[in-house]
Motif scaffolding. Structure first.
Motif, PDB file in Angstrom:
ATOM      1  N   ARG A  90     -12.640  22.659 -12.853  1.00  0.00           N
ATOM      2  CA  ARG A  90     -12.480  21.500 -11.991  1.00  0.00           C
ATOM      3  C   ARG A  90     -13.556  21.548 -10.916  1.00  0.00           C
ATOM      4  O   ARG A  90     -13.953  22.624 -10.468  1.00  0.00           O
ATOM      5  N   GLU A  91     -14.058  20.388 -10.570  1.00  0.00           N
ATOM      6  CA  GLU A  91     -15.112  20.295  -9.559  1.00  0.00           C
ATOM      7  C   GLU A  91     -14.523  19.792  -8.261  1.00  0.00           C
ATOM      8  O   GLU A  91     -13.957  18.703  -8.208  1.00  0.00           O
ATOM      9  N   GLU A  92     -14.648  20.599  -7.209  1.00  0.00           N
ATOM     10  CA  GLU A  92     -14.116  20.205  -5.926  1.00  0.00           C
ATOM     11  C   GLU A  92     -15.097  19.274  -5.215  1.00  0.00           C
ATOM     12  O   GLU A  92     -16.225  19.066  -5.662  1.00  0.00           O
ATOM     13  N   ASP A  93     -14.654  18.709  -4.099  1.00  0.00           N
ATOM     14  CA  ASP A  93     -15.438  17.675  -3.441  1.00  0.00           C
ATOM     15  C   ASP A  93     -16.799  18.163  -2.951  1.00  0.00           C
ATOM     16  O   ASP A  93     -17.721  17.365  -2.774  1.00  0.00           O
ATOM     17  N   ASP A  94     -16.925  19.487  -2.728  1.00  0.00           N
ATOM     18  CA  ASP A  94     -18.209  20.011  -2.270  1.00  0.00           C
ATOM     19  C   ASP A  94     -19.153  20.335  -3.419  1.00  0.00           C
ATOM     20  O   ASP A  94     -20.250  20.862  -3.196  1.00  0.00           O
ATOM     21  N   GLY A  95     -18.741  20.019  -4.663  1.00  0.00           N
ATOM     22  CA  GLY A  95     -19.592  20.242  -5.823  1.00  0.00           C
ATOM     23  C   GLY A  95     -19.388  21.576  -6.504  1.00  0.00           C
ATOM     24  O   GLY A  95     -19.932  21.797  -7.592  1.00  0.00           O
ATOM     25  N   ALA A  96     -18.621  22.482  -5.901  1.00  0.00           N
ATOM     26  CA  ALA A  96     -18.361  23.777  -6.531  1.00  0.00           C
ATOM     27  C   ALA A  96     -17.466  23.599  -7.749  1.00  0.00           C
ATOM     28  O   ALA A  96     -16.520  22.804  -7.722  1.00  0.00           O
ATOM     29  N   ARG A  97     -17.764  24.338  -8.811  1.00  0.00           N
ATOM     30  CA  ARG A  97     -16.954  24.296 -10.033  1.00  0.00           C
ATOM     31  C   ARG A  97     -16.128  25.570 -10.153  1.00  0.00           C
ATOM     32  O   ARG A  97     -16.679  26.670 -10.170  1.00  0.00           O
ATOM     33  N   PHE A  98     -14.829  25.381 -10.235  1.00  0.00           N
ATOM     34  CA  PHE A  98     -13.907  26.500 -10.385  1.00  0.00           C
ATOM     35  C   PHE A  98     -13.409  26.534 -11.827  1.00  0.00           C
ATOM     36  O   PHE A  98     -12.840  25.552 -12.316  1.00  0.00           O
ATOM     37  N   HIS A  99     -13.624  27.653 -12.484  1.00  0.00           N
ATOM     38  CA  HIS A  99     -13.175  27.850 -13.860  1.00  0.00           C
ATOM     39  C   HIS A  99     -11.874  28.652 -13.789  1.00  0.00           C
ATOM     40  O   HIS A  99     -11.896  29.885 -13.664  1.00  0.00           O
ATOM     41  N   PHE A 100     -10.759  27.949 -13.834  1.00  0.00           N
ATOM     42  CA  PHE A 100      -9.455  28.587 -13.696  1.00  0.00           C
ATOM     43  C   PHE A 100      -9.039  29.231 -15.009  1.00  0.00           C
ATOM     44  O   PHE A 100      -9.164  28.629 -16.084  1.00  0.00           O
ATOM     45  N   ILE A 101      -8.543  30.451 -14.907  1.00  0.00           N
ATOM     46  CA  ILE A 101      -8.002  31.177 -16.051  1.00  0.00           C
ATOM     47  C   ILE A 101      -6.509  31.335 -15.823  1.00  0.00           C
ATOM     48  O   ILE A 101      -6.072  31.973 -14.856  1.00  0.00           O
ATOM     49  N   ASN A 102      -5.722  30.707 -16.694  1.00  0.00           N
ATOM     50  CA  ASN A 102      -4.272  30.693 -16.566  1.00  0.00           C
ATOM     51  C   ASN A 102      -3.667  31.600 -17.631  1.00  0.00           C
ATOM     52  O   ASN A 102      -3.948  31.426 -18.822  1.00  0.00           O
ATOM     53  N   ALA A 203      -3.040   5.850  -4.089  1.00  0.00           N
ATOM     54  CA  ALA A 203      -2.656   6.143  -2.710  1.00  0.00           C
ATOM     55  C   ALA A 203      -2.482   7.633  -2.508  1.00  0.00           C
ATOM     56  O   ALA A 203      -2.893   8.204  -1.481  1.00  0.00           O
ATOM     57  N   GLY A 204      -1.870   8.289  -3.489  1.00  0.00           N
ATOM     58  CA  GLY A 204      -1.710   9.730  -3.395  1.00  0.00           C
ATOM     59  C   GLY A 204      -3.041  10.449  -3.400  1.00  0.00           C
ATOM     60  O   GLY A 204      -3.278  11.370  -2.598  1.00  0.00           O
ATOM     61  N   GLU A 205      -3.951  10.045  -4.291  1.00  0.00           N
ATOM     62  CA  GLU A 205      -5.260  10.684  -4.345  1.00  0.00           C
ATOM     63  C   GLU A 205      -6.031  10.475  -3.041  1.00  0.00           C
ATOM     64  O   GLU A 205      -6.747  11.373  -2.580  1.00  0.00           O
ATOM     65  N   GLU A 206      -5.862   9.313  -2.425  1.00  0.00           N
ATOM     66  CA  GLU A 206      -6.500   9.053  -1.134  1.00  0.00           C
ATOM     67  C   GLU A 206      -6.027  10.061  -0.086  1.00  0.00           C
ATOM     68  O   GLU A 206      -6.813  10.565   0.725  1.00  0.00           O
ATOM     69  N   CYS A 207      -4.744  10.369  -0.110  1.00  0.00           N
ATOM     70  CA  CYS A 207      -4.191  11.322   0.861  1.00  0.00           C
ATOM     71  C   CYS A 207      -4.593  12.750   0.545  1.00  0.00           C
ATOM     72  O   CYS A 207      -4.880  13.537   1.447  1.00  0.00           O
ATOM     73  N   PHE A 208      -4.619  13.096  -0.735  1.00  0.00           N
ATOM     74  CA  PHE A 208      -4.882  14.480  -1.109  1.00  0.00           C
ATOM     75  C   PHE A 208      -6.342  14.881  -0.911  1.00  0.00           C
ATOM     76  O   PHE A 208      -6.675  16.066  -0.992  1.00  0.00           O
ATOM     77  N   CYS A 209      -7.219  13.913  -0.636  1.00  0.00           N
ATOM     78  CA  CYS A 209      -8.617  14.269  -0.394  1.00  0.00           C
ATOM     79  C   CYS A 209      -8.755  15.099   0.881  1.00  0.00           C
ATOM     80  O   CYS A 209      -9.792  15.726   1.113  1.00  0.00           O
ATOM     81  N   ASP A 210      -7.694  15.132   1.709  1.00  0.00           N
ATOM     82  CA  ASP A 210      -7.705  15.975   2.909  1.00  0.00           C
ATOM     83  C   ASP A 210      -7.522  17.447   2.565  1.00  0.00           C
ATOM     84  O   ASP A 210      -7.792  18.314   3.396  1.00  0.00           O
ATOM     85  N   GLN A 211      -7.034  17.746   1.375  1.00  0.00           N
ATOM     86  CA  GLN A 211      -6.725  19.126   1.022  1.00  0.00           C
ATOM     87  C   GLN A 211      -7.987  19.902   0.667  1.00  0.00           C
ATOM     88  O   GLN A 211      -8.954  19.355   0.141  1.00  0.00           O
ATOM     89  N   ARG A 212      -7.936  21.216   0.912  1.00  0.00           N
ATOM     90  CA  ARG A 212      -9.123  22.052   0.690  1.00  0.00           C
ATOM     91  C   ARG A 212      -9.529  22.105  -0.767  1.00  0.00           C
ATOM     92  O   ARG A 212     -10.702  22.238  -1.094  1.00  0.00           O
ATOM     93  N   ASP A 213      -8.548  22.043  -1.663  1.00  0.00           N
ATOM     94  CA  ASP A 213      -8.852  22.207  -3.089  1.00  0.00           C
ATOM     95  C   ASP A 213      -8.841  20.874  -3.832  1.00  0.00           C
ATOM     96  O   ASP A 213      -8.615  20.834  -5.040  1.00  0.00           O
ATOM     97  N   HIS A 214      -9.123  19.788  -3.104  1.00  0.00           N
ATOM     98  CA  HIS A 214      -9.067  18.477  -3.746  1.00  0.00           C
ATOM     99  C   HIS A 214     -10.130  18.344  -4.824  1.00  0.00           C
ATOM    100  O   HIS A 214     -11.265  18.795  -4.680  1.00  0.00           O
ATOM    101  N   VAL A 215      -9.719  17.732  -5.926  1.00  0.00           N
ATOM    102  CA  VAL A 215     -10.615  17.447  -7.039  1.00  0.00           C
ATOM    103  C   VAL A 215     -10.773  15.941  -7.150  1.00  0.00           C
ATOM    104  O   VAL A 215      -9.777  15.200  -7.102  1.00  0.00           O
ATOM    105  N   ALA A 216     -12.007  15.477  -7.267  1.00  0.00           N
ATOM    106  CA  ALA A 216     -12.249  14.044  -7.371  1.00  0.00           C
ATOM    107  C   ALA A 216     -11.478  13.459  -8.545  1.00  0.00           C
ATOM    108  O   ALA A 216     -11.534  13.990  -9.653  1.00  0.00           O
ATOM    109  N   PRO A 217     -10.732  12.373  -8.326  1.00  0.00           N
ATOM    110  CA  PRO A 217      -9.913  11.805  -9.400  1.00  0.00           C
ATOM    111  C   PRO A 217     -10.769  11.179 -10.493  1.00  0.00           C
ATOM    112  O   PRO A 217     -11.911  10.766 -10.259  1.00  0.00           O
ATOM    113  N   SER A 218     -10.185  11.107 -11.677  1.00  0.00           N
ATOM    114  CA  SER A 218     -10.868  10.500 -12.810  1.00  0.00           C
ATOM    115  C   SER A 218      -9.866   9.693 -13.616  1.00  0.00           C
ATOM    116  O   SER A 218      -8.650   9.852 -13.467  1.00  0.00           O
ATOM    117  N   GLU A 219     -10.366   8.835 -14.477  1.00  0.00           N
ATOM    118  CA  GLU A 219      -9.483   8.040 -15.330  1.00  0.00           C
ATOM    119  C   GLU A 219      -8.678   8.938 -16.259  1.00  0.00           C
ATOM    120  O   GLU A 219      -7.504   8.674 -16.530  1.00  0.00           O
TER     121      GLU A 219
END
Length: 329
Positions: A90-102, A203-219
């Protein structure tokens, strides 16, 4: 046509356990077994959340930044599934890409070396994905782990991961008297209709952009969300100011016994008026009216909006801390 053997995987770091095997995701027939492993792993950590095969089918039908065939690992013992892992970026708003391993692993097979083997395998896959991405991007490996899984924590620390973010899972009993909190003047609750779903999500995505780990929404993210089988709009509380969404509580029910406020948000023009508290308290009353016994939610321990204090003020208490560990690629 792929053969059964083409799905088998070699994991060099695997412990010497008779009957142990690794393979790729086969298809829809795997989903009930994967759900069972995920739920057993959740239960081992005291997490009340549950996954269904139907929910997994939706996730696999709408993959966002991962390939179910290439980015999954299934762990078997004598043909029975005991573990599952996947990686997604996932790409966060600052452009960093986090490769999560679950990782999910049944409790009886924790601490015997599988955590290290699974992590190494998924790291190799994440490196392949990162190398195919845009040059110049800042890439990180990351894993989100409950503190109740010490063997997994030890593996990550041994691989030079460092804790980066902290989250609380919180619960509240619905057996006692519940608080009351009125809606702010001028706002009203109206049942959401299908034509409202996108506006509520946006509306939710608009609010969550305040969060540190926000990911830009997509279709793709919206399509995954709106197709979730556990999505039940009759459980939502949506506050309207005329035709505008002011805020909402998006609630779900797990296994018919407890309700979770999956998302709670208030848009900027309607903040500091008590709307978040009214939506949260209203959700508690809704859950109790449905005959549920407990309510739950998750929160960033360093949430800048003061969400943790709000949740504690209406009776929620942390029962589990989850940590995101990361390492620069």
């Amino acid at each position: 046509m792929e053969t059964h053997d083409s799905f088998q995987l070699v994991v060099p770091e695997a412990p010497a356990i008779p009957g142990l095997g690794f393979r790729r995701f086969h298809g829809e027939a795997d989903l009930p077994m994967i759900a069972a492993v995920i739920n057993a792993s959740f239960a081992a950590d005291g997490n009340s959340e549950r996954m269904t095969a139907e929910g997994l089918a939706n996730i696999h039908a709408h993959p966002v930044h991962w390939d179910p065939q290439q980015d999954s690992l299934l762990v078997e013992l004598d043909g029975a599934l005991i573990g599952h892992a996947n990686t997604e970026w996932r790409e966060e708003d600052d452009g960093a890409r986090f490769h999560f391993i679950n990782l999910h692993l049944m409790s009886e097979w924790r601490g015997c070396g599988l955590e290290l083997a699974m992590q190494h395998h998924m790291e190799r896959r994440a490196w392949m994905v990162a190398s195919a991405g845009p040059s110049g991007a800042c890439h990180w490996l990351a894993s989100k782990v409950p503190e109740t899984w010490p063997a997994r924590v030890e593996v990550l620390l041994s691989l030079s991961y460092a804790p980066n973010r902290y989250y609380f899972e919180m619960q509240r009993s619905l057996d006692d008297d519940l608080p009351h909190a009125p809606l702010p003047l001028g706002l009203s609750l109206r049942p959401p209709l299908p034509e409202h779903y996108r506006a509520i999500w946006e509306a939710g995505e608009e609010c969550f952009c305040d969060q540190r780990d926000h990911v830009a929404p997509s279709e793709e993210m919206y399509q995954t969300w709106v197709a979730m089988p556990e999505l039940d709009p009759s459980l939502w509380l949506v506050a309207w100011d005329g035709n505008e969404v002011a805020g909402a509580a998006i609630n779900v029910v797990h296994e018919g016994t407890w309700g979770e406020t999956d998302d709670l948000f208030v848009r900027r023009p309607w903040r500091k008026q008590g709307l978040g508290r009214a939506l949260l308290v209203g959700s508690l009353h809704l859950f109790k009216a449905r005959g549920l016994t407990n309510a739950g939610l998750g929160v960033d321990a360093e949430n800048l909006s003061g969400a943790l204090g709000l949740y504690e003020s209406v009776g929620f208490r942390p029962y589990q801390r989850v940590v995101v560990y990361r390492k620069r690629m």
